[in-house]
Design a protein around this motif. Structure first.
Motif, short mmCIF file in Angstrom:
data_model
loop_
_atom_site.label_atom_id
_atom_site.label_comp_id
_atom_site.label_asym_id
_atom_site.label_seq_id
_atom_site.Cartn_x
_atom_site.Cartn_y
_atom_site.Cartn_z
N SER A 88 0.85 -1.19 0.00
CA SER A 88 0.00 0.00 0.00
C SER A 88 0.88 1.24 0.00
CB SER A 88 -0.89 0.03 1.24
OG SER A 88 -1.59 -1.19 1.36
N PHE A 89 0.41 2.29 -0.67
CA PHE A 89 1.01 3.62 -0.57
C PHE A 89 -0.03 4.48 0.10
CE2 PHE A 89 2.89 1.83 -4.53
CZ PHE A 89 4.20 1.75 -4.09
N GLY A 90 0.15 4.83 1.37
CA GLY A 90 -0.90 5.53 2.11
C GLY A 90 -2.13 4.65 2.15
N ASP A 91 -3.28 5.20 1.75
CA ASP A 91 -4.48 4.34 1.76
C ASP A 91 -4.76 3.74 0.38
OD1 ASP A 91 -5.27 6.68 0.67
OD2 ASP A 91 -6.73 7.21 2.22
N PHE A 92 -3.80 3.87 -0.55
CA PHE A 92 -3.97 3.25 -1.87
C PHE A 92 -3.35 1.86 -1.89
CE2 PHE A 92 -2.08 2.63 -6.20
CZ PHE A 92 -3.27 2.30 -6.83
N ASN A 93 -4.18 0.88 -2.20
CA ASN A 93 -3.76 -0.51 -2.25
C ASN A 93 -3.18 -0.84 -3.62
OD1 ASN A 93 -3.77 -2.34 -0.21
ND2 ASN A 93 -5.97 -2.77 -0.32
N ALA A 94 -1.89 -0.62 -3.81
CA ALA A 94 -1.31 -0.84 -5.15
C ALA A 94 -1.32 -2.33 -5.49
CB ALA A 94 0.12 -0.30 -5.20
N ILE A 95 -1.01 -3.18 -4.51
CA ILE A 95 -1.08 -4.63 -4.70
C ILE A 95 -1.89 -5.22 -3.55
CG2 ILE A 95 0.25 -6.78 -4.82
CD1 ILE A 95 2.46 -5.27 -6.19
N GLY A 117 1.55 -6.06 -18.19
CA GLY A 117 0.28 -5.38 -17.89
C GLY A 117 0.37 -3.93 -18.30
N PRO A 118 -0.77 -3.25 -18.33
CA PRO A 118 -0.78 -1.84 -18.75
C PRO A 118 -0.07 -0.96 -17.72
CG PRO A 118 -2.95 -2.48 -17.94
CD PRO A 118 -2.12 -3.72 -17.98
N SER A 119 0.25 0.24 -18.13
CA SER A 119 0.94 1.18 -17.26
C SER A 119 0.11 1.42 -15.99
CB SER A 119 1.13 2.48 -18.04
OG SER A 119 1.74 3.41 -17.21
N GLY A 120 0.77 1.44 -14.85
CA GLY A 120 0.10 1.73 -13.58
C GLY A 120 -0.53 0.53 -12.90
N CYS A 121 -0.33 -0.68 -13.44
CA CYS A 121 -1.01 -1.85 -12.87
C CYS A 121 -0.22 -2.47 -11.71
CB CYS A 121 -1.30 -2.89 -13.94
SG CYS A 121 0.18 -3.70 -14.54
N GLY A 122 1.00 -1.99 -11.45
CA GLY A 122 1.73 -2.47 -10.28
C GLY A 122 2.94 -3.35 -10.58
N LYS A 123 3.39 -3.37 -11.83
CA LYS A 123 4.53 -4.22 -12.21
C LYS A 123 5.81 -3.79 -11.49
CE LYS A 123 4.20 -3.06 -16.57
NZ LYS A 123 3.13 -2.04 -16.46
N THR A 124 6.11 -2.48 -11.58
CA THR A 124 7.34 -1.98 -10.94
C THR A 124 7.27 -2.19 -9.43
OG1 THR A 124 7.76 -0.38 -12.69
CG2 THR A 124 8.73 0.10 -10.55
N THR A 125 6.11 -1.96 -8.87
CA THR A 125 5.92 -2.14 -7.42
C THR A 125 6.22 -3.59 -7.03
OG1 THR A 125 4.27 -0.39 -7.41
CG2 THR A 125 4.26 -1.90 -5.53
N ALA A 126 5.73 -4.54 -7.82
CA ALA A 126 5.98 -5.96 -7.53
C ALA A 126 7.47 -6.26 -7.63
CB ALA A 126 5.19 -6.83 -8.50
N1 LIG Z 1 5.92 5.61 -4.25
C1 LIG Z 1 4.62 5.65 -4.59
N2 LIG Z 1 3.74 6.40 -3.91
C2 LIG Z 1 2.42 6.43 -4.24
N3 LIG Z 1 1.89 5.72 -5.26
C3 LIG Z 1 2.71 4.96 -5.98
C4 LIG Z 1 4.12 4.88 -5.69
N4 LIG Z 1 4.70 4.02 -6.58
C5 LIG Z 1 3.68 3.61 -7.39
N5 LIG Z 1 2.51 4.16 -7.03
C6 LIG Z 1 1.19 3.88 -7.65
O1 LIG Z 1 1.00 2.50 -7.65
C7 LIG Z 1 0.41 2.05 -8.88
C8 LIG Z 1 1.31 1.04 -9.55
O2 LIG Z 1 2.50 1.69 -9.97
P1 LIG Z 1 3.68 0.93 -10.71
O3 LIG Z 1 4.03 -0.27 -9.93
O4 LIG Z 1 4.75 1.91 -10.97
O5 LIG Z 1 2.96 0.50 -12.06
P2 LIG Z 1 3.60 -0.05 -13.43
O6 LIG Z 1 5.04 -0.32 -13.21
O7 LIG Z 1 2.80 -1.27 -13.75
O8 LIG Z 1 3.36 1.03 -14.45
C9 LIG Z 1 0.18 3.31 -9.70
O9 LIG Z 1 -1.15 3.73 -9.50
C10 LIG Z 1 1.17 4.30 -9.11
O10 LIG Z 1 0.69 5.61 -9.27
#
Ligand SMILES: Nc1ncnc2c1ncn2[C@@H]1O[C@H](COP(=O)(O)OP(=O)(O)O)[C@@H](O)[C@H]1O
Ligand SMILES: [Mg+2]
Length: 358
Positions: free
Chosen positions: A10-17, A34-43
């Motif tokens: 989670s980033f704050g109250d946003f559940n990225a994964i 996956g499409p941009s913003g779906c959480g690949k980099t986060t994973a």
């Molecule tokens: N450090 C962060 N703080 C807040 N939100 C983030 C942060 N990193 C990523 N996000 C959000 O998490 C979601 C997934 O991001 P990301 O993993 O970068 O996606 P992808 O790599 O698939 O494009 C997006 O909505 C992005 O805005």
């Protein structure tokens, strides 16, 4: 080899994964698509140890590394923008990690030179400043910098996306060859389905932080498990209920007329297939034709559906727009998904949902 179990980020109250389970096998080329913003980099960053998950465990080689800092995980990472040190030479960039580890002298020099040659960087290029290299060469420096530390796992985050199309294709193959030569377990991130299908042993398709399907490229292409995967991978036409009903009427198939239905472009044809088989021909009108060298792309409207298909330039009829024609499809090529859940329909569901025809 690598396991993510019930990972939550989670980033704050946003559940990225919200909940992620993944299992990568030893030596595998595994892609997160996956499409941009779906959480690949986060994973990927969670796997590398740059992000602490709010829940779940990361296991590498049977060892729980969830709380281990990144530099203790034996992972090499290549970033989308390469993140090279611009004021240093190519040599210094590649040697950086070895310096940090205090590996010095002849051994270190030999390792740098060896890895540079394996990614096809010449001695002359090694002496240059990284800013003097092209995008493709910088990308190789980034890969060499990761590999020189002999990581157990290589993580690549969209490493080709800043390059032009032709170079991207070339480097795709080189990266793939390098990976199999080193036999290193690799997790690759891309939004490019073509890249994912061409390079991977297996692919996980992501949507909004959730894995929709894991499978070999062929499994994912031929048997997309959800409507999202079907739409994201490949090129399909959306079928209307009338079209599906007509296929049923002409073939005796029992496809559902209430499901979301699709047909891949390469599965429709303007020629009756040789031997007949189970294909049915439905009347249609050519809406458009665009020339693409090897083939033409057609849109044919039939029973309210705009069927897209390809006709090879060296064979078959090439009707002009406005012409009445026949479009051939096979009932078993029609992909069907539950209109609310998006889950693939099984044979039994299709029959249960089939509507009796007049
Ligand atoms: N450090 C962060 N703080 C807040 N939100 C983030 C942060 N990193 C990523 N996000 C959000 O998490 C979601 C997934 O991001 P990301 O993993 O970068 O996606 P992808 O790599 O698939 O494009 C997006 O909505 C992005 O805005
Ligand atoms: Mg990303």
């Amino acid at each position: 080899m690598i396991r993510l179990d019930s990972i939550k980020v989670s980033f704050g109250d946003f559940n990225a994964i919200p909940h992620l389970d993944l299992h990568v096998r030893p030596g595998e080329f595994f892609t997160l698509l996956g499409p941009s913003g779906c959480g690949k980099t986060t994973a990927l960053r969670t796997l590398a140890g740059f992000i602490q998950p709010a829940g779940g465990t990361v296991t590498v080689d049977g060892k729980d590394v969830t709380r281990l800092p990144s530099d203790k995980r034996q992972v090499g990472m290549v970033f989308q923008n390469y993140a090279l040190f611009p004021s240093m030479s190519v040599w210094e960039n590649i040697a950086f990690g070895l310096r940090v580890r205090k590996e010095k002298g002849a051994d270190s020099d030999r390792m740098v030179r060896d890895i540079a040659h394996r990614v096809e960087l010449s001695d002359e290029q090694l002496a240059k400043n990284v800013a003097e290299l092209s995008g493709g060469q910088q990308q190789r420096v980034a890969v060499a910098r990761a590999l020189v530390l002999r990581p157990k796992i290589l993580l690549l985050d969209e490493p080709l996306s800043n390059l032009d199309a032709k170079l991207r294709h070339q480097l795709r193959q080189q990266l793939k060859d390098l990976q199999s030569e080193f036999g290193i377990t690799t997790v690759y991130v891309t939004h490019d389905q073509d890249e994912a299908l061409a390079m991977s042993d297996r692919v996980a398709v992501f949507n909004k932080g959730v894995v929709e399907q894991v499978g070999t490229p062929q499994e994912i292409y031929d048997h997309a498990a959800t409507e999202f995967v079907c739409n994201f991978i490949g090129d399909s036409s959306t079928l209307t209920p009338e079209f599906v009903a007509q296929v049923n009427a002409a073939s005796g198939a029992q496809l559902s007329t209430r499901a979301s239905s699709y047909l891949r472009v390469e599965k429709a044809s303007l020629d009756a297939p040789a031997g007949g088989g189970t294909a049915v021909g439905l009347p249609g009108k050519v809406l458009s034709r665009t020339y693409h060298g090897l083939h033409s792309r057609y849109v044919v409207r039939s029973h309210g559906a705009d069927i897209r298909l390809l006709v090879r330039e060296d064979g078959g009829a090439h009707p002009e727009p406005g012409t009445e024609t026949t479009v051939y499809v096979r009932p078993d090529h029609i992909l069907q998904y539950h209109s609310e859940t998006g889950a693939a329909l099984q044979e039994q569901d299709r029959q249960d949902q089939a509507v009796a025809l007049p």
